[in-house]
Write a protein that holds these residues in place. Structure first.
Motif, PDB file in Angstrom:
ATOM      1  N   VAL A   1       1.722  -5.708   7.326  1.00  0.00           N
ATOM      2  CA  VAL A   1       0.714  -4.664   7.121  1.00  0.00           C
ATOM      3  C   VAL A   1       1.371  -3.294   7.064  1.00  0.00           C
ATOM      4  O   VAL A   1       1.038  -2.462   6.209  1.00  0.00           O
ATOM      5  N   GLU A   2       2.323  -3.026   7.959  1.00  0.00           N
ATOM      6  CA  GLU A   2       3.003  -1.731   7.969  1.00  0.00           C
ATOM      7  C   GLU A   2       3.750  -1.491   6.667  1.00  0.00           C
ATOM      8  O   GLU A   2       3.670  -0.399   6.092  1.00  0.00           O
ATOM      9  N   ILE A   3       4.480  -2.492   6.191  1.00  0.00           N
ATOM     10  CA  ILE A   3       5.228  -2.343   4.936  1.00  0.00           C
ATOM     11  C   ILE A   3       4.269  -2.185   3.766  1.00  0.00           C
ATOM     12  O   ILE A   3       4.502  -1.377   2.861  1.00  0.00           O
ATOM     13  N   SER A   4       3.166  -2.936   3.777  1.00  0.00           N
ATOM     14  CA  SER A   4       2.178  -2.822   2.698  1.00  0.00           C
ATOM     15  C   SER A   4       1.590  -1.418   2.636  1.00  0.00           C
ATOM     16  O   SER A   4       1.440  -0.850   1.553  1.00  0.00           O
ATOM     17  N   LEU A   5       1.266  -0.847   3.795  1.00  0.00           N
ATOM     18  CA  LEU A   5       0.727   0.519   3.817  1.00  0.00           C
ATOM     19  C   LEU A   5       1.773   1.521   3.345  1.00  0.00           C
ATOM     20  O   LEU A   5       1.447   2.475   2.630  1.00  0.00           O
ATOM     21  N   TYR A   6       3.025   1.309   3.730  1.00  0.00           N
ATOM     22  CA  TYR A   6       4.099   2.196   3.299  1.00  0.00           C
ATOM     23  C   TYR A   6       4.254   2.142   1.780  1.00  0.00           C
ATOM     24  O   TYR A   6       4.326   3.170   1.108  1.00  0.00           O
ATOM     25  N   LEU A   7       4.253   0.917   1.227  1.00  0.00           N
ATOM     26  CA  LEU A   7       4.381   0.768  -0.223  1.00  0.00           C
ATOM     27  C   LEU A   7       3.142   1.270  -0.949  1.00  0.00           C
ATOM     28  O   LEU A   7       3.241   1.776  -2.069  1.00  0.00           O
ATOM     29  N   LEU A   8       1.985   1.154  -0.324  1.00  0.00           N
ATOM     30  CA  LEU A   8       0.757   1.680  -0.913  1.00  0.00           C
ATOM     31  C   LEU A   8       0.883   3.183  -1.124  1.00  0.00           C
ATOM     32  O   LEU A   8       0.433   3.714  -2.139  1.00  0.00           O
ATOM     33  N   GLY A   9       1.506   3.860  -0.175  1.00  0.00           N
ATOM     34  CA  GLY A   9       1.727   5.296  -0.324  1.00  0.00           C
ATOM     35  C   GLY A   9       2.614   5.609  -1.511  1.00  0.00           C
ATOM     36  O   GLY A   9       2.326   6.514  -2.303  1.00  0.00           O
TER      37      GLY A   9
ATOM     38  N   ILE B   1      14.340   1.056  -1.793  1.00  0.00           N
ATOM     39  CA  ILE B   1      14.848   2.137  -0.949  1.00  0.00           C
ATOM     40  C   ILE B   1      13.836   2.439   0.161  1.00  0.00           C
ATOM     41  O   ILE B   1      14.201   2.646   1.317  1.00  0.00           O
ATOM     42  N   GLY B   2      12.533   2.439  -0.196  1.00  0.00           N
ATOM     43  CA  GLY B   2      11.487   2.687   0.794  1.00  0.00           C
ATOM     44  C   GLY B   2      11.464   1.625   1.882  1.00  0.00           C
ATOM     45  O   GLY B   2      11.306   1.930   3.064  1.00  0.00           O
ATOM     46  N   ILE B   3      11.623   0.361   1.488  1.00  0.00           N
ATOM     47  CA  ILE B   3      11.641  -0.720   2.479  1.00  0.00           C
ATOM     48  C   ILE B   3      12.857  -0.587   3.390  1.00  0.00           C
ATOM     49  O   ILE B   3      12.750  -0.705   4.611  1.00  0.00           O
ATOM     50  N   LEU B   4      14.031  -0.330   2.803  1.00  0.00           N
ATOM     51  CA  LEU B   4      15.235  -0.153   3.621  1.00  0.00           C
ATOM     52  C   LEU B   4      15.090   1.042   4.563  1.00  0.00           C
ATOM     53  O   LEU B   4      15.501   0.978   5.725  1.00  0.00           O
TER      54      LEU B   4
END
Length: 191
Positions: free
Chosen positions: A37-45, A150-153
């Motif tokens: 969920v945290e990664i999904s919200l980050y990628l959503l941004g 890059i965002g995930i890393l």
């Protein structure tokens, strides 16, 4: 695919029970769900920012200038598309989103490009060579800057998240060229 996931989950539960790790298994399920969920919200941004930028580019008319810069390349790849057709702009936006590694943001742009290409299709229900070329380019997209990776890393606090830029650029360029060559070969064989 659902059956495969169900089998994997069942085998994991049985294995956790027999090894006495059911508590650790349960804890890891919830930690994994939280992380997803945290990664999904980050990628959503990231995707939201890119879609906002593309909307601004489109509303300002700048996208038509960018499309004009890419027109020689796009026209060479898509020979049967008229130069002023809206599919050129849609393809350009999709290619730009893929160049910047924003695959999720490229999806609606890819759908729009396919709709525009289908508008040119004389024989509805069949795929045209331009559609095939677009699918290959979209699938094997060249990524100049893979923002999503890059965002995930960066979200996992990697000390140098941009380290993937050159390997991703080389790998995606090779895959895109190989895919286009294979498509050209199949077109010649099955003409």
């Amino acid at each position: 695919m659902n059956v495969l996931w169900l089998i994997m989950i069942c085998v994991s539960i049985v294995f956790a029970i027999f090894t006495g790790n059911l508590e650790a298994f349960t804890k890891s399920i919830f930690e994994g769900a939280k992380s997803a969920v945290e990664i999904s919200l980050y990628l959503l941004g990231i995707v939201s920012v890119w879609l906002g930028i593309t909307r601004i580019l489109e509303d300002s008319g700048l996208i038509y200038r960018i499309a004009h810069l890419f027109r020689p390349i796009i026209s060479r790849l898509f020979k049967n598309i008229p130069g002023d057709h809206p599919s050129i702009t849609a393809i350009t936006l999709n290619v730009l989103a893929n160049l910047f590694g924003l695959g999720n943001a490229a999806t609606p742009l890819g759908i729009k490009a396919m709709q525009e290409l289908d508008a040119l299709n004389q024989d509805k229900g069949t795929i045209t060579p331009e559609m095939m070329t677009f699918i290959v380019i979209n699938t094997a997209s060249i990524q100049l800057i893979p923002f999503s990776v890059i965002g995930i890393l960066a979200s996992y606090e990697h000390h140098n998240p941009a380290v993937v830029v050159l390997p991703v650029l080389i790998a995606t360029a090779i895959s895109a060229m190989t895919a286009l060559l294979i498509l050209a070969l199949f077109r010649r064989i099955f003409r």
